[in-house]
Structures are given as structure tokens and as C-alpha cells.
Design an enzyme around this catalytic site. Structure first.
Site, PDB file in Angstrom:
ATOM      1  N   GLU A 281      79.269 -39.277  89.548  1.00  0.00           N
ATOM      2  CA  GLU A 281      79.942 -38.086  89.053  1.00  0.00           C
ATOM      3  C   GLU A 281      81.022 -38.460  88.035  1.00  0.00           C
ATOM      4  O   GLU A 281      81.489 -39.614  88.003  1.00  0.00           O
ATOM      5  CB  GLU A 281      80.576 -37.355  90.245  1.00  0.00           C
TER       6      GLU A 281
ATOM      7  N   HIS B 264      76.433 -36.207  84.994  1.00  0.00           N
ATOM      8  CA  HIS B 264      76.198 -37.238  86.017  1.00  0.00           C
ATOM      9  C   HIS B 264      74.831 -37.895  85.823  1.00  0.00           C
ATOM     10  O   HIS B 264      73.936 -37.346  85.183  1.00  0.00           O
ATOM     11  CB  HIS B 264      76.389 -36.698  87.441  1.00  0.00           C
TER      12      HIS B 264
ATOM     13  N   ASN C 272      76.947 -31.761  84.311  1.00  0.00           N
ATOM     14  CA  ASN C 272      78.288 -32.339  84.113  1.00  0.00           C
ATOM     15  C   ASN C 272      78.219 -33.773  83.581  1.00  0.00           C
ATOM     16  O   ASN C 272      79.220 -34.479  83.556  1.00  0.00           O
ATOM     17  CB  ASN C 272      79.048 -32.336  85.453  1.00  0.00           C
TER      18      ASN C 272
HETATM   19  C1  F6R Z   1      68.108 -36.557  90.990  1.00  0.00           C
HETATM   20  C2  F6R Z   1      69.295 -37.026  90.262  1.00  0.00           C
HETATM   21  C3  F6R Z   1      70.113 -36.097  89.436  1.00  0.00           C
HETATM   22  C4  F6R Z   1      69.260 -35.277  88.462  1.00  0.00           C
HETATM   23  C5  F6R Z   1      70.121 -34.413  87.552  1.00  0.00           C
HETATM   24  C6  F6R Z   1      69.280 -33.512  86.670  1.00  0.00           C
HETATM   25  O1  F6R Z   1      67.500 -37.625  91.685  1.00  0.00           O
HETATM   26  O2  F6R Z   1      69.613 -38.181  90.343  1.00  0.00           O
HETATM   27  O3  F6R Z   1      71.083 -36.846  88.744  1.00  0.00           O
HETATM   28  O4  F6R Z   1      68.484 -36.151  87.696  1.00  0.00           O
HETATM   29  O5  F6R Z   1      70.997 -33.633  88.302  1.00  0.00           O
HETATM   30  O6  F6R Z   1      68.558 -32.630  87.487  1.00  0.00           O
HETATM   31  P1  F6R Z   1      67.421 -31.700  86.892  1.00  0.00           P
HETATM   32  O7  F6R Z   1      66.345 -32.574  86.405  1.00  0.00           O
HETATM   33  O8  F6R Z   1      66.969 -30.834  88.054  1.00  0.00           O
HETATM   34  O9  F6R Z   1      68.055 -30.916  85.800  1.00  0.00           O
END
Ligand code: F6R
Length: 246
Positions: free
Chosen positions: A143, A138, A136
């Protein structure tokens, strides 16, 4: 903003590992903030290899956590702390005395946020932040809709984060809130690298890199960062206007 596109995930991960190891070579006492999740996993494995071969030394760095799920205990394999302990701290020989983490089980989450803000300030700020991008948009648990003025805070997780986040856990969990560094920490970190890989991230990466910079896509903050970079693989870059993979 620098945009680097790598032919595949392995090349991307190799470069990320090189940037982190260069950072601590140039500044052994660097303050690092490294994301958890699937995207950086391989880079951490490559870094562990460098440590094993004595090509990287993390013994003097300070580590600051980016975020944590609220209400998930540290022994749960889906917690950020569990990931960090097993995929970062142990393999990189980082001692717990070098580390500052969020306690997502704290009864006083506001105090937990204040504590982290003070720790970062007392350590002179973050030298290198490595952050992933959520489906999304973030960054950390900032968010969509988040105010850019925030420091550490408790976030109400949106539905995408609640459902995508299930992938880290062995069974269904309720994850309604997260505790996270804010966009101000991200903006004020001396160097910011935002990473993504895979075709599933192509749509959101297009918005991060080419869309309007607004609170709708928090990771777009990288474009306002004076030393911000987006490093992605060719699959995640697939929908961008015209770019050539390194
Ligand atoms: C984790 C974090 C999240 C992830 C994001 C992507 O510490 O801060 O913002 O970086 O959700 O997650 P992945 O890498 O699992 O796709």
C-alpha cells in the site's frame, strides 16, 4: 522499463497470455506469481484455451501466490485463493502440489510470511511476476507508504483498497488487512509485468509511468526493475504524454 500499449483489453490479454505461455515454453519448471483480480481474468481464459489445445503445459511450473485478504476464508468467492483455484489452477491443470498460497486465516501471520519468504528462496526466486495496479497505486497489497525493503508482510489496507476490494465479494465485508509479497520480492523477480486496463486506471497509470518513483505509488517500482514492463490498454494509457497503441 518497457511500455506496451494495446488497442483494447482483448489485445492486451492476448499478449499477456502469450508472454506467460512463452515463459513456460522456454522454462517448463518456471516459478510463476500471477495476480488475481479483474485485470488478468481474460488473459487466464486465453491461457486455458492454449492448455486445452495443448499449446501450453503448466504441469511442471511452480506457482507462488502474490497476496490474500486476512480473515477471509478460502471458500469465500472473494478470496484470492478461490479466484486462483477457479480461474487459474483448474483451467490450467495446475495441481495443488505445485502451489504455495498464503493462509489469510492463519493465527500466526508472521510465521505465514516467513514460510513464504523461505519457499521463494528455496525455489530459486520468482521467474515471472504478473501484477495489477490498485486504484491507489498498490501492487500486491503493498500500500502507499510501504517501505521498499520489505519481503512478505501483513499490510494495513488503506481506505481505497478496503472500498474498491468490495467488488470481489457478494456482500459487504470487513477487509482491513492483507498478507502479501513485498516490494523486494517484486524487485527480485526475474521478470515483472505490471498490467492495467480501462479508463478508471488512466489517472493512476499516469502516476506509475510518468510520476516520481516513490513509496507513494508502490507500483512505480516497475521502473526500477531491470526487466520491468508496463502493459496496458489504450483506455488506461489515455492520460500519458504521447504513446501509440500497438
Ligand atoms: C490481486 C492484487 C491486487 C490487484 C489490484 C488490481 O492479487 O495483488 O494488487 O492486482 O488491486 O485489481 P483489479 O485487477 O481487480 O483492478
Amino acid at each position: 522499463m518497457l511500455l506496451n500499449i494495446y488497442g483494447n483489453y482483448e489485445k492486451l490479454s492476448t499478449h499477456i497470455a502469450d508472454v506467460i505461455s512463452e515463459t513456460i515454453k522456454n522454462n517448463p519448471a518456471a516459478v510463476l506469481c500471477l495476480a488475481t483480480g479483474d485485470t488478468p481474468r481474460r488473459a487466464y481464459q486465453l491461457l486455458a484455451k492454449k492448455v486445452e489445445e495443448k499449446k501450453a503445459d503448466f504441469t511442471r511450473c511452480t506457482f507462488i501466490a502474490l497476496d490474500e485478504w486476512v480473515g477471509i476464508p478460502p471458500e469465500n468467492a472473494g478470496s484470492c485463493r478461490y479466484f486462483l483455484e477457479n480461474e487459474v489452477f483448474a483451467p490450467l491443470n495446475i495441481m495443488m502440489s505445485q502451489v504455495y498460497l498464503f493462509d489469510g486465516m492463519s493465527r500466526d501471520l508472521a510465521e505465514e510470511c516467513k514460510k513464504m519468504d523461505n519457499i521463494i528462496a528455496a525455489n530459486g526466486g520468482i521467474d515471472l511476476m504478473l501484477a495489477g495496479v490498485g486504484m491507489n497505486g498498490h501492487i500486491g497489497f503493498n500500500e502507499p507508504g510501504i517501505s521498499p525493503g520489505k519481503y512478505a508482510h501483513v499490510a494495513e489496507l488503506d481506505e481505497v483498497t478496503q472500498s474498491v476490494g468490495q467488488k470481489y465479494f457478494t456482500g459487504p465485508v470487513t477487509i482491513k488487512q492483507g498478507i502479501t509479497l513485498g516490494l523486494q520480492h517484486i524487485l527480485q523477480s526475474k521478470k515483472l509485468i505490471v498490467i492495467a486496463n480501462g479508463a478508471k486506471k488512466a489517472g493512476i497509470i499516469k502516476k506509475v509511468v510518468e510520476g516520481e518513483v516513490s513509496s507513494v505509488i508502490p507500483a512505480g517500482i516497475v521502473r526500477k526493475h531491470p526487466d520491468g514492463a508496463v502493459m496496458i490498454d489504450a483506455e488506461a494509457a489515455d492520460l500519458l504524454e504521447k504513446e501509440t497503441a500497438l
